[in-house]
Structures are given as C-alpha cells and as structure tokens.
Design an enzyme around this catalytic site. Structure first.
Site, PDB file in Angstrom:
ATOM      1  N   GLY A  15       0.812  -1.215   0.000  1.00 28.96           N
ATOM      2  CA  GLY A  15       0.000   0.000   0.000  1.00 28.96           C
ATOM      3  C   GLY A  15       0.845   1.263   0.000  1.00 28.96           C
ATOM      4  N   VAL A  56      -1.953  -7.477  -3.950  1.00 29.34           N
ATOM      5  CA  VAL A  56      -1.588  -8.539  -3.011  1.00 29.34           C
ATOM      6  C   VAL A  56      -2.819  -9.384  -2.739  1.00 29.34           C
ATOM      7  CG1 VAL A  56      -0.851  -9.046  -0.662  1.00 29.34           C
ATOM      8  CG2 VAL A  56       0.322  -7.297  -1.999  1.00 29.34           C
ATOM      9  N   GLU A  66     -18.188  18.434   1.818  1.00 33.05           N
ATOM     10  CA  GLU A  66     -17.342  19.137   0.843  1.00 33.05           C
ATOM     11  C   GLU A  66     -17.871  18.924  -0.577  1.00 33.05           C
ATOM     12  OE1 GLU A  66     -13.340  17.885   1.785  1.00 33.05           O
ATOM     13  OE2 GLU A  66     -13.191  19.384   3.376  1.00 33.05           O
TER      14      GLU A  66
END
Ligand code: FAD
Length: 423
Positions: free
Chosen positions: A15, A83, A174
């Site tokens: 990651g 993965v 937002e």
C-alpha cells in the site's frame, strides 16, 4: 518479481497511501531492502478527490507516481501488483505478479467503501474512494446535465438534476458544497437551456447533525453554510434502498434521482491469510499493539486506516484520517531501524493536529484543540494545509493555479467527459 537478492533484511510494504509512503520515505537509503507494492502506480491524495468529481481539478494534480517517490532510494523497489494473500509461516506474500518473501511485512492497505451489506445500493450508487471513481462521478454529473437539457418531461429532467449525497461527514459536506457551486456558477453560464432552480442537491445524514465527527460549533456553522448554498440537508435520515432511480429512506422522504453518491462509510481492506484477530463488524481493521505489530506476529505490522490500536485515549482506535497514517508510517520506519539494531521500540502516541472541512467558496470550519472557528479565515487555513500536504511541488503549483483561476473567474476548468460513465 525480479527483485535483486540482497544481504539486507527485506521490508515488504503493501500500500502506497499516506502510511505506506511515509514509511518508505523514512526507510530511504538505510540498511534495509524496501519493496513497495500497490495495485495503482500512484499515490492518491484522497482529501481532494471531491474536487476531481466536481470538475475543479484534473486527476493528475492529486495523484503522484509511486516510482517517483522512491526514485532516489537506492535500496527501494516498486512493483505494480495486487496482493492476494499472506503466508505467515513461509514469510511470503502472494501477489497478482508472483510471490515475494519478506523479513518484515507492513500492511498499509487502508479502507474500501462500506455499503453495510445493501446490494442494490452497492450496484447503483457512486462511491468516491479512488481516482477512477471520482472521474466516474464527474462524467455522470456532466452527462446528466446534458440529458436534462434534452429531457422530454419535467419529471425526467428533475431526476437528472437531483443529486443525492449520502453521508454528511467531511467528504459528503465538501462534495455537496462543490456541486452547489456548479449549480450556482456553471449551470447558468454553460447550460442556458436549463433552469438552475430545477437542480437540487440533497445531503442525507443518519446522525442528528452534519459533520458528526467534528464539534457542535463546526456542525452548526457548516449547516448554515450549506443552507446558504442551497443544499437541502436531511438529518436522522438513512437510505433504505436505491434502484438507480428511486431513493427510499427511513422517513417519508422518497426521491427520484439518477445520481446517488455514497459517502456514508468505509471498512478496512485487509489481505487474506492472517489468523490474527480482525475486528468483528464493519470496522475490519487489524488489532495492533502500541508498536503497530499485529496481534500474534512479531514480524507483521499494520499502519494507517487498516490498523486498530486501542488505548485509553482512543478506546475505538484512532480516527481514519491522514494524520494517524502519516505519523504511524514515520514511527514504524524508525522502529524497524531500531529493531535491526536490537534497540527497544518506541510506542505510538498520536499528535492530533485538528480537523477541518470546506463548504464551497470562501467557507470552511476548523476544529483545533483550543480554538474552533469557521468562515473565510478557516477557508484560507484549509487551502494552505491542503496545498502543503499535496505530494510533489508540481502538483502544488498546478492546484494553486487552478484554485486562483477558479476563484477569480467563478469557473471550474475540468468540465470534460473524457471517459463517459455507463451505469
Ligand atoms: C473522499 C475522501 C476524503 C478524505 N478527506 C480527508 C481529509 O480531508 N482529511 C483527512 O485527514 N483524511 C481524509 N480522508 C481519509 C484519508 O484519506 C485516509 O485516512 C488515509 O488515506 C489513510 O491512509 P492509508 O495509507 O492508511 O490508506 P490509503 O491512503 O487508502 O492507501 C492504501 C493503499 O493501499 C493500496 N492497496 C489496498 N489494497 C491493496 C492490495 N490488496 N494490493 C495492493 N495494494 C493495495 C491502495 O491502492 C492504496 O494506494 C479522506 C478519505 C476519502 C476517501
């Protein structure tokens, strides 16, 4: 996977989000071989995804190539792969491009969208966790404007111009503010054949206030800002179903909408293979100790959103935001170096730098430990913090240029349907 053999201990990081890249940077050119694996070849600055969705920014200004991050790290490698499984007994990671052995493994896979088991919402709604998903939302909004312009009936037009956002956390708030800016500033200019008052933005929240993770002050201020922008806020409202057109809720509220954006929650994105405890329920985060070691393993760590570190101060774990991920990535880097030097590890202590959210042009709310404020100054701070947090000098310059241009011209530059979205 074509990683050279080395006498150095190998750290495999799964990651390249906030946690993974900060760990990789801390381990740069040290006595360790680092292999960073991600299913994308770029790091995504998720806090600004909503601006890609609402045509404010192009995706390449909020994404950054992972190879570029490690290009000067002589003992680091990047592999583009997903993965699939960890084999802890064999100290191997299975990926879509082959296996790789590790000495130390770090899981920094973050989260994925949580639909709370509702299949029709999953099939028909629009998530916003990745760059391609943000681009899908952008295309759908613009396609719906085009379809509304040629709609035969008022009912049909309304469904194209009804935008439903579920979840009034910072992301939902937002995005609602940014879509309201499209309605107020872009629709009247680009789509003179549409009546802006036919467009409605509905923000649905299950809690009794918007921005539930923030202070009451921030909630009240942001609700006021949203109202001024014309956003219709529905609190204590859960979506029960969405078939792609009809939105049904726990109340009398039923709407017709071609666009439902799901910003109502995330769940961990763990990798298969570990027998370690994964918290039950929707959290799906690896239980870790104060050094980010996954319970039951000395050589496997989890950091960032995927890690659940329970302490007296954080009995439910740290908030799933960027700062804990950044701070854990940096500390784990230092701790891995201590580990190979046989030195004692340092426990993680979270330094909360506050939280903020912006609501359209000129308005934001900021919660700091001692001060809580909202309005223009908060908006300025929001812009500065986000600009400085972006990865890469080029991205900062492009975003600054775009924001300045948009601010002066009341414009949003990226109104392109490059890759049409098909439901
Ligand atoms: C829309 C949105 C807005 C946000 N706004 C804010 C904000 O304003 N402020 C804030 O502080 N936080 C915000 N957050 C939260 C913040 O982005 C996360 O807390 C942060 O990204 C967590 O970092 P991470 O490194 O743990 O995970 P991530 O940044 O999610 O990175 C995980 C990485 O792992 C990779 N990966 C996952 N599974 C695999 C696999 N099996 N194989 C290979 N690679 C894999 C992914 O591709 C990704 O690159 C927002 C999140 C979203 C979605």
């Amino acid at each position: 996977m074509n990683i050279p053999k080395s006498n150095l201990p190998r750290v495999v990081i799964i990651g390249g989000g906030f946690a993974g890249i900060n760990l990789a940077k801390t381990l740069a050119n040290k006595n360790l071989q680092v292999v960073l694996i991600d299913k994308h070849n770029y790091h995504t600055f998720q806090p600004l995804l909503y601006q890609v969705s609402s045509s404010g920014l192009e995706p390449d200004s909020i994404a950054y190539p992972l190879r570029k991050i490690i290009k000067k790290h002589k003992t680091s490698f990047f592999r583009l792969a997903e993965v699939e499984q960890i084999l802890p007994e064999e100290k191997q990671v299975l990926t879509s491009i082959g296996n790789i052995p590790y000495d130390y493994l770090v899981i920094a896979t973050g989260t994925k969208t949580n639909y709370f088991g509702n299949k029709s919402i999953k099939t028909n709604s629009m998530p916003m966790k990745t760059v391609p998903q943000a681009l899908n939302i952008r295309s759908l909004i613009l396609q719906n404007f085009e379809k509304a312009a040629i709609a035969d009936s008022k009912k049909e037009r309304e469904a194209f111009l009804n935008f439903v956002i579920v979840g009034a956390g910072p992301t939902g708030v937002e995005l609602a503010g940014a879509i309201a800016e499209l309605k107020n500033n872009i629709l009247p200019r680009d789509y003179r054949d549409l009546n802006p008052s036919d467009m409605h933005i509905h923000l649905l929240e299950g809690a009794d206030r918007v921005l539930p993770p923030m202070s009451l002050h921030a909630s009240k201020k942001s609700a006021k800002f949203l109202k001024a922008l014309g956003v219709k806020v529905h609190c204590n409202t859960f979506v029960k179903d969405y078939d792609g057109l009809t939105v049904t809720t726990n109340s009398d509220l039923v709407m017709q909408s071609e666009t439902l954006i799901w910003a109502a929650g995330v769940t961990g994105a763990p990798v298969g293979g570990l027998t370690a405890d994964i918290l039950q329920g929707n959290a799906n985060r690896y239980h870790v100790n104060a050094y980010n070691q996954i319970e039951g393993y000395d050589d496997i760590f989890a950091i960032g959103d995927i890690a659940l570190m329970i302490s007296n101060t954080y009995p439910k774990g740290h908030p799933q935001v960027a700062q804990p991920a950044i701070q854990q990535g940096k500390l784990l880097g230092k701790n891995l170096l201590r580990l190979i030097d046989n030195k004692p590890l340092k426990p993680f202590v979270y330094r909360d730098k506050g939280s903020m959210a912006t609501i359209g042009r000129n308005k934001a709310v900021v919660d700091l430990k001692r001060y809580k404020f909202g309005g223009f100054f908060a908006w300025f701070i929001w812009m500065f913090v986000h600009l400085m947090s972006l990865v890469g000098f080029r991205n900062r310059i492009i975003v600054l240029f775009n924001w300045t241009y948009n601010y002066i011209n009341f414009d949003k530059a990226a109104r392109l349907i490059i890759r049409p979205f098909k439901k």
